[in-house]
Write a protein that holds these residues in place. Structure first.
Motif, PDB file in Angstrom:
ATOM      1  N   THR A 114       0.826  -1.200   0.000  1.00 47.74           N
ATOM      2  CA  THR A 114       0.000   0.000   0.000  1.00 47.74           C
ATOM      3  C   THR A 114       0.864   1.255   0.000  1.00 47.74           C
ATOM      4  O   THR A 114       1.984   1.266   0.519  1.00 47.74           O
ATOM      5  N   GLY A 115       0.317   2.306  -0.570  1.00 45.94           N
ATOM      6  CA  GLY A 115       0.914   3.623  -0.494  1.00 45.94           C
ATOM      7  C   GLY A 115       0.055   4.501   0.400  1.00 45.94           C
ATOM      8  O   GLY A 115      -1.040   4.109   0.832  1.00 45.94           O
ATOM      9  N   ALA A 116       0.543   5.699   0.690  1.00 48.54           N
ATOM     10  CA  ALA A 116      -0.197   6.625   1.540  1.00 48.54           C
ATOM     11  C   ALA A 116      -0.228   7.987   0.862  1.00 48.54           C
ATOM     12  O   ALA A 116       0.755   8.400   0.234  1.00 48.54           O
ATOM     13  N   ALA A 117      -1.347   8.685   0.991  1.00 47.44           N
ATOM     14  CA  ALA A 117      -1.486   9.973   0.314  1.00 47.44           C
ATOM     15  C   ALA A 117      -2.299  10.945   1.157  1.00 47.44           C
ATOM     16  O   ALA A 117      -3.264  10.561   1.820  1.00 47.44           O
ATOM     17  N   LEU A 118      -1.870  12.203   1.108  1.00 48.99           N
ATOM     18  CA  LEU A 118      -2.577  13.302   1.754  1.00 48.99           C
ATOM     19  C   LEU A 118      -3.021  14.257   0.652  1.00 48.99           C
ATOM     20  O   LEU A 118      -2.211  14.652  -0.200  1.00 48.99           O
ATOM     21  N   THR A 119      -4.286  14.648   0.642  1.00 49.73           N
ATOM     22  CA  THR A 119      -4.781  15.554  -0.388  1.00 49.73           C
ATOM     23  C   THR A 119      -5.693  16.613   0.227  1.00 49.73           C
ATOM     24  O   THR A 119      -6.427  16.338   1.182  1.00 49.73           O
ATOM     25  N   PHE A 120      -5.626  17.819  -0.319  1.00 46.98           N
ATOM     26  CA  PHE A 120      -6.572  18.874   0.034  1.00 46.98           C
ATOM     27  C   PHE A 120      -6.419  20.009  -0.975  1.00 46.98           C
ATOM     28  O   PHE A 120      -5.463  20.051  -1.759  1.00 46.98           O
ATOM     29  N   ARG A 121      -7.376  20.900  -0.951  1.00 50.76           N
ATOM     30  CA  ARG A 121      -7.335  22.054  -1.843  1.00 50.76           C
ATOM     31  C   ARG A 121      -6.992  23.297  -1.026  1.00 50.76           C
ATOM     32  O   ARG A 121      -7.619  23.569   0.012  1.00 50.76           O
ATOM     33  N   TYR A 122      -6.000  24.033  -1.506  1.00 53.76           N
ATOM     34  CA  TYR A 122      -5.555  25.237  -0.804  1.00 53.76           C
ATOM     35  C   TYR A 122      -5.527  26.387  -1.798  1.00 53.76           C
ATOM     36  O   TYR A 122      -4.805  26.330  -2.804  1.00 53.76           O
ATOM     37  N   GLY A 123      -6.272  27.427  -1.531  1.00 53.03           N
ATOM     38  CA  GLY A 123      -6.295  28.565  -2.442  1.00 53.03           C
ATOM     39  C   GLY A 123      -6.747  28.152  -3.826  1.00 53.03           C
ATOM     40  O   GLY A 123      -7.853  27.657  -4.023  1.00 53.03           O
ATOM     41  N   LYS A 124      -5.857  28.306  -4.799  1.00 52.08           N
ATOM     42  CA  LYS A 124      -6.156  27.939  -6.182  1.00 52.08           C
ATOM     43  C   LYS A 124      -5.442  26.654  -6.599  1.00 52.08           C
ATOM     44  O   LYS A 124      -5.301  26.379  -7.800  1.00 52.08           O
ATOM     45  N   SER A 125      -5.010  25.851  -5.617  1.00 51.17           N
ATOM     46  CA  SER A 125      -4.168  24.695  -5.932  1.00 51.17           C
ATOM     47  C   SER A 125      -4.708  23.411  -5.326  1.00 51.17           C
ATOM     48  O   SER A 125      -5.369  23.420  -4.273  1.00 51.17           O
ATOM     49  N   ASP A 126      -4.384  22.315  -6.002  1.00 49.67           N
ATOM     50  CA  ASP A 126      -4.607  20.975  -5.461  1.00 49.67           C
ATOM     51  C   ASP A 126      -3.292  20.499  -4.839  1.00 49.67           C
ATOM     52  O   ASP A 126      -2.249  20.481  -5.510  1.00 49.67           O
ATOM     53  N   VAL A 127      -3.354  20.119  -3.584  1.00 55.24           N
ATOM     54  CA  VAL A 127      -2.150  19.708  -2.849  1.00 55.24           C
ATOM     55  C   VAL A 127      -2.165  18.194  -2.682  1.00 55.24           C
ATOM     56  O   VAL A 127      -3.195  17.607  -2.320  1.00 55.24           O
ATOM     57  N   ARG A 128      -1.022  17.576  -2.928  1.00 52.56           N
ATOM     58  CA  ARG A 128      -0.900  16.125  -2.747  1.00 52.56           C
ATOM     59  C   ARG A 128       0.488  15.795  -2.196  1.00 52.56           C
ATOM     60  O   ARG A 128       1.504  16.240  -2.746  1.00 52.56           O
ATOM     61  N   LEU A 129       0.502  15.043  -1.135  1.00 51.87           N
ATOM     62  CA  LEU A 129       1.747  14.485  -0.591  1.00 51.87           C
ATOM     63  C   LEU A 129       1.554  12.983  -0.511  1.00 51.87           C
ATOM     64  O   LEU A 129       0.692  12.504   0.238  1.00 51.87           O
ATOM     65  N   SER A 130       2.315  12.223  -1.284  1.00 50.99           N
ATOM     66  CA  SER A 130       2.154  10.764  -1.285  1.00 50.99           C
ATOM     67  C   SER A 130       3.503  10.087  -1.082  1.00 50.99           C
ATOM     68  O   SER A 130       4.549  10.609  -1.474  1.00 50.99           O
ATOM     69  N   VAL A 131       3.445   8.929  -0.444  1.00 52.93           N
ATOM     70  CA  VAL A 131       4.624   8.078  -0.253  1.00 52.93           C
ATOM     71  C   VAL A 131       4.297   6.735  -0.875  1.00 52.93           C
ATOM     72  O   VAL A 131       3.358   6.049  -0.455  1.00 52.93           O
ATOM     73  N   ASN A 132       5.062   6.350  -1.885  1.00 53.64           N
ATOM     74  CA  ASN A 132       4.805   5.103  -2.604  1.00 53.64           C
ATOM     75  C   ASN A 132       5.519   3.924  -1.953  1.00 53.64           C
ATOM     76  O   ASN A 132       6.533   4.105  -1.270  1.00 53.64           O
ATOM     77  N   PRO A 133       5.041   2.721  -2.175  1.00 59.64           N
ATOM     78  CA  PRO A 133       5.719   1.533  -1.624  1.00 59.64           C
ATOM     79  C   PRO A 133       7.029   1.255  -2.340  1.00 59.64           C
ATOM     80  O   PRO A 133       7.301   1.808  -3.414  1.00 59.64           O
ATOM     81  N   HIS A 134       7.840   0.388  -1.728  1.00 60.81           N
ATOM     82  CA  HIS A 134       9.082  -0.076  -2.359  1.00 60.81           C
ATOM     83  C   HIS A 134       8.780  -1.414  -3.023  1.00 60.81           C
ATOM     84  O   HIS A 134       8.655  -2.448  -2.369  1.00 60.81           O
ATOM     85  N   THR A 135       8.664  -1.356  -4.334  1.00 64.84           N
ATOM     86  CA  THR A 135       8.188  -2.525  -5.080  1.00 64.84           C
ATOM     87  C   THR A 135       9.129  -3.712  -4.972  1.00 64.84           C
ATOM     88  O   THR A 135       8.690  -4.857  -4.784  1.00 64.84           O
ATOM     89  N   ALA A 136      10.425  -3.477  -5.085  1.00 66.77           N
ATOM     90  CA  ALA A 136      11.392  -4.581  -5.133  1.00 66.77           C
ATOM     91  C   ALA A 136      11.333  -5.459  -3.889  1.00 66.77           C
ATOM     92  O   ALA A 136      11.507  -6.676  -3.969  1.00 66.77           O
ATOM     93  N   SER A 137      11.099  -4.847  -2.740  1.00 62.50           N
ATOM     94  CA  SER A 137      11.043  -5.622  -1.492  1.00 62.50           C
ATOM     95  C   SER A 137       9.619  -5.889  -1.037  1.00 62.50           C
ATOM     96  O   SER A 137       9.405  -6.448   0.050  1.00 62.50           O
ATOM     97  N   ASN A 138       8.656  -5.488  -1.851  1.00 59.53           N
ATOM     98  CA  ASN A 138       7.246  -5.670  -1.511  1.00 59.53           C
ATOM     99  C   ASN A 138       6.915  -5.014  -0.167  1.00 59.53           C
ATOM    100  O   ASN A 138       6.186  -5.566   0.670  1.00 59.53           O
TER     101      ASN A 138
END
Length: 278
Positions: A213-237
């Motif tokens: 699984t990955g994790a993501a934070l999203t929200f709208r601020y002013g005139k922008s879409d904000v996203r902070l995500s951390v992806n999994p490490h595929t090689a080590s599952n």
């Protein structure tokens, strides 16, 4: 062996006698007192001679044996200096840490293609973001570094595993609204309200495989879409080592919101256009 020990003892005794004679030679003779006063003066002189003798004996013994002992404070300082602590974050170093180089795919542009002034502006923002993310993301994510491919892409490395981190503040497409917080197909979603009534969503969602699984934070601020995500490490599952609650706590940080405010006022990404039916 016995002769050497006798010589050592003789040298130590001579040091004691010389030191006591030298120290007490300058002392005034006891006053011609009687009774307890005279006895007190003699006892004081005897104690002084004994103290001098003890100190010289200790020095002599150390000198003969070749021993060297640090005071307690210095010993503690020496032990502490040899302990390997937490690796410093990139913001603790003397200057900006070079970015992780990522070779662009054929036809893909990178930050190297930007005009010098714009590239410098984006790199300055990345360096600020690295410092904030390093402080606010949990230690399980590891050391955060910027990349030279895109202003929105970062790497976090821990125990040989690299997790791709995306921090994007992109101008919103006109007419779009924030996606609702829903839990479907293995996705968990939590939300919180930020200053100004902004609603932020934090999600854990399947990525790459059914078990990571990955994790993501999203929200709208002013005139922008904000996203902070951390992806999994595929090689080590390995799934992204951050929780929804940790992302929501990060979103409430004034330092993180200041970064978002800066990028919203001075966009560094282009508006992402949605192609109907695409």
């Amino acid at each position: 062996m016995g002769i050497n020990e006798d010589l050592a003892d003789e040298r130590a005794a001579r040091l004691v006698r010389d030191a006591m004679d030298h120290a007490t030679a300058e002392l005034p003779p006891p006053l011609d007192l009687v009774g307890p006063a005279r006895a007190q003066g003699l006892r004081r002189r005897a104690r002084l001679r004994a103290a001098i003798g003890g100190g010289v004996l200790a020095v002599a013994a150390l000198g003969l044996s070749g021993a060297f002992v640090l005071p307690g404070g210095d010993q503690e300082s020496t032990r502490s200096s040899g302990v390997i602590g937490v690796a410093p974050s990139p913001t603790d170093t003397a200057g900006p840490v070079p970015p992780v180089h990522i070779e662009p795919s054929p036809g893909e542009s990178s930050m190297a293609d930007l005009p010098p002034a714009e590239r410098a502006r984006q790199e300055n923002f990345q360096n600020q973001a690295v410092g904030v993310l390093q402080r606010l993301l949990p230690g399980t994510v590891g050391t955060v570094q910027r990349t030279d491919l895109s202003v929105r892409m970062y790497h976090a490395t821990k125990d040989g595993k690299t997790f791709v981190v995306i921090f994007s503040v992109r101008p919103s497409e006109p007419g779009t609204t924030q996606q609702p917080c829903v839990e479907v197909k293995g996705t968990t979603c939590k939300k919180t309200t930020l200053p100004g009534g902004i609603v932020a969503h934090a999600m854990t969602l399947p990525m790459d495989s059914a078990t990571t699984t990955g994790a993501a934070l999203t929200f709208r601020y002013g005139k922008s879409d904000v996203r902070l995500s951390v992806n999994p490490h595929t090689a080590s599952n390995s799934s992204a080592p951050v929780t929804d609650d940790q992302l929501l706590e990060l979103a409430r940080s004034p330092a993180f919101l200041d970064l978002v405010k800066t990028a919203d006022a001075n966009p560094m990404e282009k508006t992402q256009r949605t192609i109907q039916g695409g």
